[in-house]
Design an enzyme around this catalytic site. Structure first.
Site, PDB file in Angstrom:
ATOM      1  CG  ASP A   1      33.870  30.083  42.373  1.00  0.00           C
ATOM      2  OD1 ASP A   1      35.049  30.460  42.361  1.00  0.00           O
ATOM      3  OD2 ASP A   1      33.017  30.853  41.856  1.00  0.00           O
TER       4      ASP A   1
ATOM      5  CG  ASN B   1      35.138  41.975  46.009  1.00  0.00           C
ATOM      6  OD1 ASN B   1      34.489  42.047  47.503  1.00  0.00           O
ATOM      7  ND2 ASN B   1      35.971  41.268  45.660  1.00  0.00           N
TER       8      ASN B   1
ATOM      9  CG  HIS C   1      37.569  45.279  47.023  1.00  0.00           C
ATOM     10  ND1 HIS C   1      37.907  44.182  46.440  1.00  0.00           N
ATOM     11  CD2 HIS C   1      37.597  46.191  46.029  1.00  0.00           C
ATOM     12  CE1 HIS C   1      37.875  44.311  45.198  1.00  0.00           C
ATOM     13  NE2 HIS C   1      37.723  45.416  44.758  1.00  0.00           N
TER      14      HIS C   1
ATOM     15  CG  ASP D   1      38.404  41.466  52.490  1.00  0.00           C
ATOM     16  OD1 ASP D   1      38.914  40.865  51.189  1.00  0.00           O
ATOM     17  OD2 ASP D   1      39.264  42.565  52.668  1.00  0.00           O
TER      18      ASP D   1
ATOM     19  CD  GLU E   1      36.123  34.403  43.161  1.00  0.00           C
ATOM     20  OE1 GLU E   1      35.586  34.567  41.965  1.00  0.00           O
ATOM     21  OE2 GLU E   1      37.072  34.921  43.551  1.00  0.00           O
TER      22      GLU E   1
END
Length: 321
Positions: A187, A195, A200, A204, A231
């Site tokens: 994780d 983010n 965002h 990514d 994630e």
């Protein structure tokens, strides 16, 4: 006795442009030599003269196409075909039957067994080449469609559906062989903060970089990196005990740290880190139960890693088995 081809399985001849592999199964060395000459340069070639030998080779490395003699001692081609179609690891391999019998009932029997084509002896080189090339082309297109359907569009690793499918298959393999199976759940720490702080699009790119770092430590062909969602990622490690899984997890932690991605919004570090839960089953039993148990153990270990400060790996508690 006629010498058999010496070309190793999965190794291409010099100058070949293809990476596809074809397995010739026939109890006659002369027939194998003949087919090998006819198919020179079409694909990487290997051979087997017995059914059990062929099964072992296919389980070690699955070919893209099998040319299968219908009549062999000990195990006929039809029996071998049925075994392949019953095996989740082998059932998708296309089979062309090669036989000296041209009767319609034999041909029907071959197609009912799961063959994609049927060729009679004596072999016609033009016909053999055309049919082999057609099936290899279909296999290549099918593999590409399957890859698209099983790949996470953002990161390029396996998607959740494929992770679940491979887990079931590897649990069955481990149960059959009596080997261990390990899983890591990874994780990205404080990814929501990342983010919110960077946006965002940057998030990514972060996930893509982490996925690449995880893939860099999955060295063996059977190791699989997947994205479980958001994630969260997974590494499935066949034939790996808990100590081995922890070693891979430590390598993954170092690989992500080496990215040195700034994370100014993280409460625990100034760069992107991950937390990892590691679990292993010594020899899984029923596949459905084993897959669920393995994932639950790794998930609990991940929770422990987060509770203990993140940027670390925690092993599952063996008392939970």
């Amino acid at each position: 006795m006629t010498d058999l081809p010496t070309q190793p399985f999965g190794v291409l001849r010099q100058g070949e442009a293809t990476t596809q592999h074809l397995l010739i199964i026939d109890d006659s060395p002369a027939i194998i030599q003949l087919i090998a000459r006819m198919l020179h340069g079409v694909a990487g070639l290997s051979f087997a003269t017995r059914g059990m030998q062929a099964l072992a080779q296919m389980r070690a490395q699955a070919p893209d196409l099998v040319l299968l003699d219908a009549e062999m001692p000990s195990m006929s081609g039809f029996e071998l075909c049925h075994l392949m179609k019953a095996d989740p690891e082998l059932r998708e391999i296309p089979i062309i039957f090669v036989t000296g019998h041209g009767e319609s009932d034999v041909e029907v029997r071959a197609f009912e067994a799961g063959a994609v084509d049927f060729i009679t002896k004596p072999l016609n080189e033009t016909v053999l080449l055309a049919r082999v090339r057609t099936q290899l082309r279909i296999k290549r297109l099918t593999d590409e469609l399957r890859r698209m359907a099983t790949t996470d569009g953002l990161t390029g690793v396996s998607n959740r559906r494929h992770v679940d499918e491979v887990m079931q298959r590897e649990c069955q393999r481990a149960a059959r062989n009596g080997t261990s199976l390990a899983m890591l759940i990874v994780d990205v720490d404080h990814f929501k903060h990342y983010n919110d702080h960077y946006g965002h699009p940057a998030g990514d790119l972060c996930l893509q970089a982490v996925a690449s770092a995880l893939a860099s430590v999955a060295h063996r062909p059977g190791d699989q990196v997947g994205r479980l969602g958001g994630e969260e990622f997974s590494l499935l490690l066949p034939e790996t005990d808990l100590a081995g899984a922890i070693d891979v997890a430590e390598s993954a932690l170092r690989a992500v740290r080496t990215l040195a991605l700034p994370h100014a919004a993280s409460p625990s570090a100034d760069h992107v880190t991950v937390s990892i839960g590691a679990a292993s089953l010594p020899a899984p039993g029923a596949a459905l139960h084993a897959a669920s148990l393995l994932m639950n153990l790794a998930d609990k270990a991940l929770y422990q890693a987060k509770s203990n400060g993140r940027d670390r790996c925690e092993p599952s508690d063996p008392r939970c088995l």
